[in-house]
Scaffold this active site. Structure first.
Site, PDB file in Angstrom:
ATOM      1  CG  ASP A  61      -1.966   1.096   1.161  1.00 22.55           C
ATOM      2  OD1 ASP A  61      -2.188   1.653   0.068  1.00 22.55           O
ATOM      3  OD2 ASP A  61      -2.539   1.422   2.216  1.00 22.55           O
ATOM      4  CG  ASP A  82      -4.082   3.604  -2.255  1.00 23.62           C
ATOM      5  OD1 ASP A  82      -4.574   3.310  -1.156  1.00 23.62           O
ATOM      6  OD2 ASP A  82      -2.871   3.788  -2.423  1.00 23.62           O
ATOM      7  CG  ASP A  86      -6.035   1.353   1.501  1.00 22.30           C
ATOM      8  OD1 ASP A  86      -5.381   0.445   0.973  1.00 22.30           O
ATOM      9  OD2 ASP A  86      -5.614   2.508   1.645  1.00 22.30           O
TER      10      ASP A  86
END
Ligand SMILES: CC(C)CCC[C@@H](C)CCC[C@@H](C)CCC[C@@H](C)CCOC[C@@H](COP(=O)(O)O[C@@H]1[C@H](O)[C@H](OP(=O)(O)O)[C@@H](O)[C@H](O)[C@H]1O)OCC[C@H](C)CCC[C@H](C)CCC[C@H](C)CCCC(C)C
Ligand SMILES: Nc1ccn([C@@H]2O[C@H](COP(=O)(O)O)[C@@H](O)[C@H]2O)c(=O)n1
Ligand SMILES: [Mg+2]
Ligand SMILES: [Mg+2]
Length: 188
Positions: A61, A82, A86
């Site tokens: 990440d 992203d 997450d």
């Protein structure tokens, strides 16, 4: 909280990013699969596997953003992907923890609820034009607390992991409060 470490992190990751000239979205989509591995570890009482997989997933990440920035491939879709991955990773890890019986299902549901709410507040604030990367339990902190809890649970007794999860839920809700207050101050 850990955002101040970003420049240092960028320095450390730049050599790797230089050699990883690939679409950062590829790195982004691998991360949740490693989170599934973490969930598998927790569900099967393999706390060490859970811990290492969270670390690897978190590592990817930070690498996706580093690759995107280094090769000037940052994109709005990448940022969206992203954040979305997450949330997927956050929830699946807690689902694994609940399956492993490391906490009462109700505490586990609160853990998912609080983590998703922390991030939602930030996303909604940003849609109102307010930067909201504040609060004690941002995602990196939550991941580190989980890893430390899993390690303690592995090397001592699993009940200590349970206590850490309860603390994490409390810190996450405090973060929700901190972020709402921050947005209130910015918009009033
Ligand atoms: C296993 C190995 C093969 C790999 C090993 C490599 C090692 C040398 C270790 C390096 C690890 C380290 C660099 C990575 C760990 C990071 C991890 C703990 C957490 C992941 O952080 C996420 C990161 C990126 O955030 P991003 O902007 O992409 O996402 C945002 C986030 O989702 C927001 O959520 P929220 O609102 O906060 O809930 C969303 O709202 C946003 O939309 C979304 O964009 O954040 C990085 C921030 C920091 C700068 C990270 C600092 C990390 C420290 C330097 C890490 C120190 C880690 C220790 C080594 C951990 C040791 C634990 C031990 C095992 C007990
Ligand atoms: N696939 C991706 C992933 C990330 N980005 C950009 O990086 C920012 C996040 O950086 P991290 O170091 O926290 O991962 C994100 O907001 C994007 O600007 C990207 O473009 N594509
Ligand atoms: Mg990232
Ligand atoms: Mg991320």
């Amino acid at each position: 909280m850990l955002e101040s470490l970003r420049p240092l992190l960028t320095k450390i990751l730049n050599p790797l990013a230089r050699n990883l000239n690939i679409n950062p979205n590829i790195v982004t989509v691998i991360s949740p699969f490693i989170a599934i591995l973490a969930a598998y570890g927790f569900a099967n009482h393999l706390l060490l596997l859970g811990c290492v997989a969270i670390l690897l997933s978190g590592f990817l990440d930070v690498v996706d953003g580093a690759v995107a920035r280094y090769h000037n491939r940052s994109s709005k879709f990448g940022a969206f992907l992203d954040s979305t991955m997450d949330r997927f990773a956050d929830a699946i890890i807690y689902i694994g923890i609940i399956f492993g019986g490391y906490c009462d299902w109700f505490i586990g549901v609160l853990a998912i609820h609080s983590a998703i709410t922390v991030s939602y507040v930030r996303a909604r604030a940003e849609s109102q034009g307010v930067d909201c990367s504040v609060g004690i339990a941002e995602r990196a902190v939550r991941m580190i607390i989980l890893m430390v809890g899993a390690l303690i649970g592995h090397f001592t007794q699993p009940i200590y992991f349970t206590y850490v999860i309860i603390i994490l839920v409390i810190l996450s809700y405090i973060t929700v409060g901190q972020r709402i207050y921050h947005v209130w101050k910015a918009l009033k």
